[in-house]
Enzyme design. Sequence first.
Site, PDB file in Angstrom:
ATOM      1  N   ASP A   1      49.744  27.961  52.494  1.00  0.00           N
ATOM      2  CA  ASP A   1      49.975  27.869  51.054  1.00  0.00           C
ATOM      3  C   ASP A   1      50.427  29.174  50.428  1.00  0.00           C
ATOM      4  O   ASP A   1      50.879  29.198  49.286  1.00  0.00           O
ATOM      5  CB  ASP A   1      48.645  27.498  50.369  1.00  0.00           C
ATOM      6  CG  ASP A   1      48.486  26.003  50.215  1.00  0.00           C
ATOM      7  OD1 ASP A   1      49.503  25.325  50.073  1.00  0.00           O
ATOM      8  OD2 ASP A   1      47.336  25.534  50.238  1.00  0.00           O
TER       9      ASP A   1
HETATM   10  C1  BGC Z   1      44.516  30.116  48.892  1.00  0.00           C
HETATM   11  C2  BGC Z   1      44.851  29.068  49.904  1.00  0.00           C
HETATM   12  C3  BGC Z   1      44.708  27.728  49.294  1.00  0.00           C
HETATM   13  C4  BGC Z   1      45.453  27.633  47.982  1.00  0.00           C
HETATM   14  C5  BGC Z   1      45.187  26.328  47.309  1.00  0.00           C
HETATM   15  C6  BGC Z   1      45.335  29.927  47.662  1.00  0.00           C
HETATM   16  O1  BGC Z   1      44.998  30.875  46.711  1.00  0.00           O
HETATM   17  O2  BGC Z   1      44.717  31.370  49.451  1.00  0.00           O
HETATM   18  O3  BGC Z   1      44.030  29.193  51.034  1.00  0.00           O
HETATM   19  O4  BGC Z   1      45.217  26.760  50.159  1.00  0.00           O
HETATM   20  O5  BGC Z   1      45.120  28.668  47.122  1.00  0.00           O
HETATM   21  O6  BGC Z   1      45.904  26.163  46.145  1.00  0.00           O
HETATM   22  C1  NOJ Z   2      43.588  25.644  52.302  1.00  0.00           C
HETATM   23  C2  NOJ Z   2      44.359  24.435  51.877  1.00  0.00           C
HETATM   24  O1  NOJ Z   2      43.487  23.400  51.518  1.00  0.00           O
HETATM   25  C3  NOJ Z   2      45.271  23.978  53.004  1.00  0.00           C
HETATM   26  O2  NOJ Z   2      46.039  22.891  52.574  1.00  0.00           O
HETATM   27  C4  NOJ Z   2      46.135  25.092  53.492  1.00  0.00           C
HETATM   28  O3  NOJ Z   2      46.886  24.619  54.589  1.00  0.00           O
HETATM   29  C5  NOJ Z   2      45.314  26.302  53.886  1.00  0.00           C
HETATM   30  N1  NOJ Z   2      44.467  26.694  52.795  1.00  0.00           N
HETATM   31  C6  NOJ Z   2      46.185  27.474  54.317  1.00  0.00           C
HETATM   32  O4  NOJ Z   2      46.837  28.047  53.261  1.00  0.00           O
END
Ligand code: BGC
Ligand code: NOJ
Length: 815
Positions: A485
């Site tokens: 993400d």
């Molecule tokens: C986090 C990710 C997460 C995302 C969800 C980010 O700030 O680092 O791990 O999946 O937010 O929106």
């Molecule tokens: C948490 C999110 O829920 C997931 O969708 C994502 O793949 C991981 N963070 C890595 O960014």
Amino acid sequence: MANYGHFDDSNREYVITRPDTPLPWLNYFGQDEFFGMATQTAGGYTFWKDAKLRRLTRYRYNNNPMDNDGRFLYVKQGKSVWNPGWKPTRTKLDAFECRHGLGYSRITGKKDGIEVEQLMFIPPGENLEVWKISVRNKTKKPQKLSLFSYVEFCFFEALNDMTNYQRTYSIGEVEIEGSAIYHKTEYRERRNHYTLFGCTRKIDGYDTSRDAFVGVHHGLHDPKAVMAGKCTNSRAFGWNPVGAQQINLSLKPGQEETFAIILAYVDQGDLPKFDSPMVMNKTKGKEILAKYSDMKVVDAAFNAVKARWESLLSIYQAPKVPNEHLQRMVNTWNQAQCMATFNLSRSASGYETGIGRGMGYRDSNQDILGFVHLLPARARQRILDIASTQLADGTCFHQYQPLTKKGNADIGGGFNDDPLWLILSTCAYIRETGDLTILNEPCGYADKPGSKDPLLHHIETSIQYTLNNRGPHALPLIGHADWNDCLNLNCHSKEPNESFQTAGDIAGSKAESVMIAGLFLYATRDLVKLYHFMGQTQDASRIQGHYDDMLKTVEEQAWDGAWYTRAFDAESKPIGSKVCKEGKIYIESQAWCVLGGAGQNNGRAKKALQAVDKYLYTPEHGCALQYPPYSTYHSELGEVSSYPPGYKENAGVFSHNNTWIHIGWTMFGEGEKALEYYLSICPSAKKDHDVYRSEPYVYAQMTASQFSPTPGEGKNSWLTGTGAWSFVVASQSILGVQPDYTGLRIDPCIPKKWKGFSVSRKFRGVTYSIEVTNPKSKSKGVKSLKIDGQKIAGNVIPLPTDGRTAVKVEVTLGA
Ligand code: BGC
Ligand code: NOJ
């Protein structure tokens, strides 16, 4: 090194023996539509279906002290005031224990010879939580005491509840009748439901006004009414309604009193709303309380929770595994985590506030991989729900609300990996069940109201989407981000007030993802097999063609010399390449290219894994996400470079992606490596809980890595894709029992020194008792397979055609 507790494997419990754990250690209740979360000190909250839209009790996140709201019992005896769960008073107890079990927690506290036990659970199929309370006089003298219960009601819509006080301070309403408190805020207008907080025995007082019970200048650690030893029988008008009951007890030496408190979500259905003007019809609430006033009903409900888990777990049990950590995770806790992630996706935990992220498109699809064996019918419905949040052009709503099943407009779509995960969940479902009818189920597209396109159409649309959206290297475009993400290659954000994920125009962007290419390989290979199983060979070859093309692209464009490049940015510069100053190697592209079958014939796959081993892995903590971490912010990379080095996506150990590497090692028969890597992130195997801090029984999303100042510190437990994928690793890749279209495939990959193990697996109505022996000390390769004494060729157990429901399988390794 402090000791906070231990596993009780025979009861499938984790026993916490001191309340001051390094962080709150959480458990979940409920598996249908009603859910509760409780920590070892009874902190947490309860909701129906949707933690944002139907929250019953309040919880203030990130409070100090942490975890300060919950379902509390207070004991007042003489001058002393204490909680069996230690908090909120933190009065020193003579004994404390919290047993987190599957779907229940049992907290027992003892002081001055009085023992109070609070057993909390949600009965199967019910929209209510039971606290069975036992108070015991363990002394030789008669004892008098008062017990107080306490919850704070939430006005159902949690976001408004915690932000809009100019309104909420004036809307709170309750009714009190007998031993029951009815929280009915907004019932006068559009709500047709209320919260019941009732005690099954006579009470000696109550409070429903927080100001009266706790006091404006007191706190939960010294609530006014408890300190005074007397409830005030207050009725809340506005402000903050609470449920508090007082029970006075006189106990003879050795005497025990048992009763229950019920916290229920009651929907009036077709009942008349009112008995008289503004007096609520309480028929259903009264029925619930009457039913649970019989302690035999309470006990039967608790036994039903246990029985249900035993029956679910009996689908996959590995009772004789030479490693205790893998054994208890695969048999108990990992499956419990799969249940929680399936039900809640990333919505409500100790870290997810229940108001931010609902169900994730990619998350829920992956969660199914570790859940489908438990309740395939529910997985089937979930797949269809998820698919109907896809748009006709193939993009998907990234998240949706469980209550409405509608996509969340604020986050929208454009995460270009999303569509492909649907193929993995669908194929996993069909391999588990053989049920091809799911493919014909109409589930329509979110932007085509009334459309009846079947699931198979969505799957083809997803493939087409990736094919249609490719960049200069013919690799898939990344969009807002892919699995990672934080790889936001199009937002170029310089503005602190915008989200990395949604900012930035992605129209016309060129940024590409090698991870999506690998995922495409995996998904298309899955689909080719599915089409073969369906007898649609032409479709199988059509998809095979796409696989071959993408494989060629990956090998031509994405090999960096010693590993696979991660991505190309908006200017087509490589990311995760030796030419980069930081972020030279990323884990996800190694994982997905290997899992998708790249690098098989040219040695690259093995090299990619070796590069992970060399640059990212430590046996203590697992693999960091990339190397070296970004030391400064790069607007062309986005959020990944926003975190301090060694945390989260900036080279933290993101457990989820570690699991793919574990599978990678098993593909190469590296049994030692697979287990060693598995244990590196396994919560049960963590040695120093003052360092790790998170729960020892469930995976945390992230552990601070070797590149951080606090290596080994776990964060964000429970709701992570690690749950499902670790179960896949342990049950299918290491122990090697793999559901396949035509039968169970047996293909273990274990450390050479393991002499063998056994698995009992229920699959399509048949119980397979599988004994694996390893006389030649090998890691991989089935030498012989005997089915009920008969040797068969290959390593797939055919489905019995003669009605047998129990099959004995003898596997000898050493091919
Ligand atoms: C986090 C990710 C997460 C995302 C969800 C980010 O700030 O680092 O791990 O999946 O937010 O929106
Ligand atoms: C948490 C999110 O829920 C997931 O969708 C994502 O793949 C991981 N963070 C890595 O960014």
